[in-house]
Structures are given as C-alpha cells and as structure tokens.
Motif scaffolding. Structure first.
Motif, PDB file in Angstrom:
ATOM      1  N   ARG A   1       0.828  -1.205   0.000  1.00 50.18           N
ATOM      2  CA  ARG A   1       0.000   0.000   0.000  1.00 50.18           C
ATOM      3  C   ARG A   1       0.868   1.263   0.000  1.00 50.18           C
ATOM      4  N   ARG A   2       2.008   1.209   0.716  1.00 53.38           N
ATOM      5  CA  ARG A   2       2.913   2.356   0.675  1.00 53.38           C
ATOM      6  C   ARG A   2       3.462   2.562  -0.732  1.00 53.38           C
ATOM      7  N   GLU A   3       3.809   1.457  -1.400  1.00 55.74           N
ATOM      8  CA  GLU A   3       4.343   1.567  -2.763  1.00 55.74           C
ATOM      9  C   GLU A   3       3.282   2.031  -3.739  1.00 55.74           C
ATOM     10  N   ARG A   4       2.057   1.563  -3.554  1.00 57.82           N
ATOM     11  CA  ARG A   4       0.967   2.012  -4.436  1.00 57.82           C
ATOM     12  C   ARG A   4       0.718   3.506  -4.263  1.00 57.82           C
ATOM     13  N   ASP A   5       0.684   3.967  -3.016  1.00 56.56           N
ATOM     14  CA  ASP A   5       0.470   5.402  -2.773  1.00 56.56           C
ATOM     15  C   ASP A   5       1.607   6.227  -3.360  1.00 56.56           C
ATOM     16  N   PHE A   6       2.832   5.723  -3.275  1.00 55.43           N
ATOM     17  CA  PHE A   6       3.971   6.439  -3.837  1.00 55.43           C
ATOM     18  C   PHE A   6       3.846   6.552  -5.366  1.00 55.43           C
ATOM     19  N   ILE A   7       3.427   5.461  -5.999  1.00 52.78           N
ATOM     20  CA  ILE A   7       3.231   5.489  -7.453  1.00 52.78           C
ATOM     21  C   ILE A   7       2.135   6.484  -7.826  1.00 52.78           C
ATOM     22  N   CYS A   8       1.047   6.495  -7.063  1.00 49.65           N
ATOM     23  CA  CYS A   8      -0.051   7.424  -7.361  1.00 49.65           C
ATOM     24  C   CYS A   8       0.407   8.873  -7.217  1.00 49.65           C
ATOM     25  N   ARG A   9       1.197   9.176  -6.171  1.00 50.45           N
ATOM     26  CA  ARG A   9       1.704  10.536  -5.999  1.00 50.45           C
ATOM     27  C   ARG A   9       2.652  10.913  -7.135  1.00 50.45           C
ATOM     28  N   SER A  10       3.509   9.985  -7.513  1.00 48.80           N
ATOM     29  CA  SER A  10       4.476  10.250  -8.578  1.00 48.80           C
ATOM     30  C   SER A  10       3.796  10.494  -9.910  1.00 48.80           C
ATOM     31  N   ASN A  11       2.618   9.924 -10.091  1.00 51.00           N
ATOM     32  CA  ASN A  11       1.919  10.028 -11.373  1.00 51.00           C
ATOM     33  C   ASN A  11       1.495  11.450 -11.689  1.00 51.00           C
ATOM     34  N   TYR A  12       1.283  12.285 -10.682  1.00 49.61           N
ATOM     35  CA  TYR A  12       0.768  13.636 -10.921  1.00 49.61           C
ATOM     36  C   TYR A  12       1.816  14.604 -11.435  1.00 49.61           C
ATOM     37  N   GLY A  13       3.057  14.402 -11.124  1.00 45.15           N
ATOM     38  CA  GLY A  13       4.110  15.252 -11.679  1.00 45.15           C
ATOM     39  C   GLY A  13       4.094  16.670 -11.195  1.00 45.15           C
ATOM     40  N   THR A  14       3.532  16.905 -10.001  1.00 47.72           N
ATOM     41  CA  THR A  14       3.472  18.274  -9.491  1.00 47.72           C
ATOM     42  C   THR A  14       4.781  18.681  -8.815  1.00 47.72           C
ATOM     43  N   GLU A  15       5.597  17.712  -8.447  1.00 45.35           N
ATOM     44  CA  GLU A  15       6.879  18.005  -7.823  1.00 45.35           C
ATOM     45  C   GLU A  15       7.988  17.353  -8.626  1.00 45.35           C
ATOM     46  N   SER A  16       9.204  17.880  -8.465  1.00 50.53           N
ATOM     47  CA  SER A  16      10.333  17.300  -9.194  1.00 50.53           C
ATOM     48  C   SER A  16      10.654  15.916  -8.641  1.00 50.53           C
ATOM     49  N   MET A  17      11.132  15.058  -9.528  1.00 45.18           N
ATOM     50  CA  MET A  17      11.444  13.679  -9.174  1.00 45.18           C
ATOM     51  C   MET A  17      12.934  13.566  -8.857  1.00 45.18           C
ATOM     52  N   SER A  18      13.265  13.187  -7.593  1.00 41.20           N
ATOM     53  CA  SER A  18      14.664  13.041  -7.190  1.00 41.20           C
ATOM     54  C   SER A  18      15.228  11.719  -7.701  1.00 41.20           C
ATOM     55  N   GLU A  19      16.534  11.594  -7.649  1.00 35.63           N
ATOM     56  CA  GLU A  19      17.174  10.354  -8.091  1.00 35.63           C
ATOM     57  C   GLU A  19      16.770   9.184  -7.208  1.00 35.63           C
ATOM     58  N   SER A  20      16.631   9.435  -5.905  1.00 36.25           N
ATOM     59  CA  SER A  20      16.212   8.346  -5.012  1.00 36.25           C
ATOM     60  C   SER A  20      14.786   7.895  -5.319  1.00 36.25           C
ATOM     61  N   ASP A  21      13.911   8.871  -5.692  1.00 31.32           N
ATOM     62  CA  ASP A  21      12.539   8.513  -6.078  1.00 31.32           C
ATOM     63  C   ASP A  21      12.537   7.670  -7.351  1.00 31.32           C
ATOM     64  N   LYS A  22      13.415   8.039  -8.293  1.00 32.86           N
ATOM     65  CA  LYS A  22      13.505   7.255  -9.527  1.00 32.86           C
ATOM     66  C   LYS A  22      13.976   5.831  -9.238  1.00 32.86           C
ATOM     67  N   ALA A  23      14.945   5.704  -8.326  1.00 34.05           N
ATOM     68  CA  ALA A  23      15.445   4.371  -7.973  1.00 34.05           C
ATOM     69  C   ALA A  23      14.353   3.560  -7.277  1.00 34.05           C
ATOM     70  N   HIS A  24      13.545   4.228  -6.466  1.00 32.89           N
ATOM     71  CA  HIS A  24      12.447   3.536  -5.774  1.00 32.89           C
ATOM     72  C   HIS A  24      11.441   2.992  -6.777  1.00 32.89           C
ATOM     73  N   ILE A  25      11.175   3.764  -7.832  1.00 34.99           N
ATOM     74  CA  ILE A  25      10.255   3.273  -8.874  1.00 34.99           C
ATOM     75  C   ILE A  25      10.835   2.039  -9.551  1.00 34.99           C
ATOM     76  N   GLU A  26      12.131   2.053  -9.821  1.00 35.67           N
ATOM     77  CA  GLU A  26      12.790   0.876 -10.406  1.00 35.67           C
ATOM     78  C   GLU A  26      12.619  -0.344  -9.502  1.00 35.67           C
ATOM     79  N   CYS A  27      12.777  -0.126  -8.196  1.00 32.40           N
ATOM     80  CA  CYS A  27      12.642  -1.223  -7.241  1.00 32.40           C
ATOM     81  C   CYS A  27      11.228  -1.782  -7.245  1.00 32.40           C
ATOM     82  N   ILE A  28      10.232  -0.879  -7.222  1.00 29.50           N
ATOM     83  CA  ILE A  28       8.829  -1.322  -7.242  1.00 29.50           C
ATOM     84  C   ILE A  28       8.521  -2.066  -8.537  1.00 29.50           C
ATOM     85  N   ALA A  29       9.091  -1.583  -9.639  1.00 32.96           N
ATOM     86  CA  ALA A  29       8.837  -2.219 -10.934  1.00 32.96           C
ATOM     87  C   ALA A  29       9.332  -3.650 -10.961  1.00 32.96           C
TER      88      ALA A  29
END
Length: 543
Positions: free
Chosen positions: A341-369
């Motif tokens: 559920r934490r990973e799903r919420d993170f993906i949903c927040r990332s989908n909006y693109g209202t804030e800049s995406m950090s390198e750690s956030d990008k790595a987290h998406i890779e991990c979830i993928a």
C-alpha cells in the motif's frame, strides 16, 4: 475656384488628382467626406449631401454640408445625422419616385434642377420646411447616382445651390459641371467599392484565422481560450510599449498595420498544434495516454494484495491443519500488505508530476517495478513495464522527452504552415512573429535557438504574451490556477534569467498590463495584492 475661373485642362488635371487621392484614402469616413468636398469645390456649391445605398434598399445619410449655415454633420464631424433613411421602395414594393435622390438611385440617371420651388416632378416639401426653419433658400440641385464598375448604384451625391463667383447669387449647375461631377461620382463609386471589397476580404481573413484558432482551442478543453487570449494580451503589450517614454523603448512606435500584423501572428501562433495528438496536449498525469494507466497499476497492486492474503491463509491452514482461520493473522502478511500500500500510494503521488522527481525517487520506482505479479494468463510479469517506468520517472511535469519533442514540434509546424501562405506585403512577418513565441533571449528556446538580437520586438512581445497567459490560465491539466503575484514573480525571474525581453517586461509592469489583463480574464480569487518590490527584476520607471 469655380469652373468659370478654370480652363478645361485644369479641370481634367484636378479630376485626375482627385481620382488619385480617392484611390489612396483608407479611412471610409474621410473618403466620403473628400468626395463631397471636392464636388462642392469643383462646382462652387454651397451645400451637399452624400447618401450610401444599404442592403435593405434605403439611402442612408452619410454627410451633410451647408457652408453658409455652418452645418457639417456625419463623416469625421462626430455629429450624427438624426434623419431617417430614404426608402427606395414602399411597403407594396413600388419604387419611390417622389424623392429626387431615390429616383436617381433607382434610375441611375442624373437629375439637374434649376429651382426646387418650381419643380413639379419631385416632392420638395421637406426641403421647404428646412428653409422655413433656417431662413435658407434651397434652389438649384444636382443629384448624381454613384455607379461603380459593376454598373451598381451604391450611393447618391447631391449638390445644392451653385454660387456665382461674380454676383454671389445662386445659379444653375452647368452641363460641364454636371459631366465633371458625374465623372467624379463614378471614380468615387469605384473607390468606395474597392474599399468595401478590401474591408470584406479583411473581415473574411480575420474570421478564418479566428476560426482556425477556435478549432485549436476546441481540440483540447485544457487550452480552450488560449488562442483568443494571447492576441488580446499581445495588443495590450504593444500599446504599452508605444506609450513607454523612458528607457530603450522611449522612441518605439508601431503603426496600425504593424499592430495588425502582430495580432494576426498572435491568432495563428499555435496553428501547428492542429497536428499534435490530443493525448499529448491533454496529458494531465505521467501515465495518461488515451486514459490514465494508473488504474491498471492499481489493479496489479490489488492482485498482489490478494495473492499476499491467499499465501498468508495457506500458511495458517498448513500450520493449523484443515481448519480455516477467521482472518489472516500472519505477521508477514500484514507487513507485506502495508508495504504494497505504501508503494501504491507512492506510485499514485508520482503520477501527478506536481513536484520534481529526485534520483532516489527514480530508484524507488525501479525497485517497485521489479515486483512480479501473475497476469490474466497466469504468467509472472513485472509490476511496471518499461514504458510505465519511463513515464513515472519524468523529472518534472507529465511529458516524456519524446512527448516534449512532439509538443515543441508544433512551433516548427506553425512556421512551416505559415511560411507556405502568400501574404500581402504588410503581413509578411507573420511567420517570424508567430514562430518566435517559444524562443528565449539567451538562445535556449526552440525551435531555432534564436537570441534577443535575432528576434524582432513584436516577436519578443508574443513570447511574453504566450508565457503570461499560460502562467495565469486556470484550465491547464498539470497545475492549478496561479495567483497573479506568483505569475509575476516567475515572469520577473525569467527576465533575470534572460528568457524574456527585459525592456518589454519593464513596459509590461510600468503600464500595468498585468492588471489590465487580470481584470479582464482572471478569476477574482487569482487577483491578489502585488508587491512590486518583491517582483524579481522589477525596476521603477525612470523620469
């Protein structure tokens, strides 16, 4: 000087000069006024009236002049003529043969009357009433239909009371005067028709470009109104630049034709978007294409949660024999469920693109993928495919590099489309103005990377108009409506970053263009207090 004091060659030369003057006059009221004035000068007439023929088959009063009474109405006088138009046909469709001007318009023939008071063919009761009220004496009348090159009567020129130069008394209009006025009326009719045709063509052209702009706005609900608001803002900025009396723009000016050229470019600046796919223009989230694929991702997470619950139940069944527990109480299940559920919420927040995406956030998406889920075919598949990962890792906004290229390409398409059109001389810079609205003063813009020195002032105006409209627009899919003060702070920073023209920014601020536009187009809640001292790059106007 009357005809008695001129020889025939002088009259022909005068007629020729009048024709030339009529052909170059652009203002409709001044054109009509010139026709009547020159006709009076050629004949020594004390007064005259010019009528135009309307589509409803009436003669409308355009100008009335009587020198001896000091009467000047219509035309450029600013004084309206409060007389009803002359009808050419009565309620039964019968021609009006009573009014001399109406008869001339219907017959196409000149009427030369020595004395209105003795004439029995036409009704001069209105003329006599005018004379009674003013003490005037309307006597000789020369009424000439204005027939154009298509043999259409478009109006009537009527002269009153030719004055004898020697005695100062009223005389009749001579046959030669009649011929010359007829020639003038013919020239005038052609000039008026040409002016009407030019104006009709311009109206058609304006309607077509606005139709194209409206079609582009209708293409996306998120940019509706953009192509209509940018021309208005560009015109405001052009007027402000012309009013500026200090700084580099102190001597800047634009003619009406140059402002019109800018307006046309502003209407058409986004015409290339007609080729841009809607799903790119309307992309409100990172995973949106024809629809927002976040729902597919949420479904996969739901499958993983179901699988986690099933696995927990199986472990409990195995530990307890064949007895099925009421609820899965396995600690591993709870931990896995919370992680999903934490990973799903993170993906949903990332989908909006209202804030800049950090390198750690990008790595987290890779991990979830890297998580695996069982699809409808029973096969193990990555939780996120490569395209979804690429979109979710967008650094800022909702567009991928490729989609950004597609958006940016609309300017190149705009230039290509506009350069293919056969412009008249006064519109030849439309492609340049329209094609520069995404260029920046430091050369970092697109599509051509032009610098400030390589761009004309109107092109730089359009760039500011496009930016400010976008900043303050309330209908964008990727942002909420921005307060006026915040938009000005961003615009001011763009001045400091050499992205917009600094001199035009100053004119924009000094002349209050931002507030003029805000009052017309922003929602009340967007118009907050603006502290000019807090705007980056703002400098007070010079003396």
């Amino acid at each position: 000087m009357s005809m008695k004091q001129q020889n025939f060659s002088q009259l022909l030369a005068e007629l020729s000069n009048i024709g030339i003057a009529l052909s170059v006059e652009r203002d409709h009221d001044r054109l009509l006024e010139m026709i009547l004035t020159r006709a009076r000068e050629m004949t020594g007439a004390d007064g005259g009236t010019l009528y135009s023929r309307s589509e409803d088959e009436t003669l409308r009063f355009e100008i009335m002049l009587t020198a001896s009474l000091g009467i000047f109405r219509g035309g450029t006088s600013g004084e309206a003529i409060d007389l009803p138009p002359l009808v050419l046909y009565d309620a039964d469709g019968q021609p009006n043969r009573n009014a001399v001007a109406a008869w001339a318009a219907l017959s196409g023939e000149t009427v030369n009357i020595d004395d209105a008071y003795t004439n029995e063919q036409f009704d001069f009761s209105g003329t006599r009433e005018f004379d009674r009220l003013t003490g005037y004496r309307s006597q000789s009348f020369l009424t000439v239909p204005m027939t154009n090159h298509e043999n259409e009567v478009i109006g009537v020129l009527q002269l009153i009371n030719a004055i004898d130069d020697d005695t100062g008394k009223i005389r009749s209009f001579s046959a030669l005067e009649q011929q010359l006025v007829e020639a003038l009326a013919s020239q005038a009719a052609v000039s008026i028709t040409n002016r009407s045709l030019i104006e009709a063509q311009r109206q058609l052209f304006d309607s077509l470009i606005q139709l194209i702009a409206s079609a582009i706005d209708e293409k996306s609900p998120y940019t509706a109104g953009h192509c209509r608001r940018v021309p208005e803002l560009a015109n405001m900025l052009a007027d402000a630049a012309c009013r500026t009396r200090s700084g580099p723009l102190a001597d800047f000016s634009m003619t009406d034709q140059e402002k019109y050229e800018l307006e046309v470019a502003a209407w058409l600046h986004d015409c290339g978007k007609i080729t841009t796919p809607e799903f790119v223009i309307d992309k409100a989230t990172k995973l949106e294409t024809i629809f927002d694929r976040i729902e597919l991702v949420n479904t996969r997470f739901a499958v993983l949660e179901r699988d986690a619950e099933i696995n927990a139940l199986r472990r409990q069944l195995s530990a307890a024999g064949l007895e099925a527990p009421d609820l899965p109480t396995d600690p591993g299940y709870r931990d896995e469920l919370n992680a999903l559920r934490r990973e799903r919420d993170f993906i949903c927040r990332s989908n909006y693109g209202t804030e800049s995406m950090s390198e750690s956030d990008k790595a987290h998406i890779e991990c979830i993928a890297g998580r695996a889920w069982r699809n409808v075919d029973g096969e193990q598949a990555p939780l996120l495919n490569d395209d979804e990962v690429q979109n979710l890792q967008i650094g800022r906004g909702t567009l991928t590099v490729r989609e950004r290229e597609i958006i940016n390409n609309h300017v190149a398409v705009t230039i290509k489309m506009l350069e293919s059109l056969p412009y008249p001389k006064h519109l030849r810079r439309v492609p340049e103005y329209a094609g520069g609205h995404h260029e920046k003063m430091d050369g970092s813009g697109y599509p051509n990377g032009l610098t400030r020195e390589q761009m004309s002032v109107p092109a730089r105006m359009l760039a500011i108009a496009d930016v400010f409209e976008a900043l303050t627009a309330s209908d964008r899919p990727y942002k909420k409506a921005m307060p006026l003060s915040q938009a000005l702070q961003i615009l001011g920073q763009m001045k400091l970053d050499r992205h917009i023209d600094p001199d035009l920014f100053d004119a924009f601020m000094w002349n209050g263009v931002y507030m003029q536009y805000a009052d017309a187009h922003l929602a009340p809640e967007q118009i907050d207090d603006v502290d000019l001292a807090a705007i980056p790059g703002y400098v007070p106007p010079g003396p």
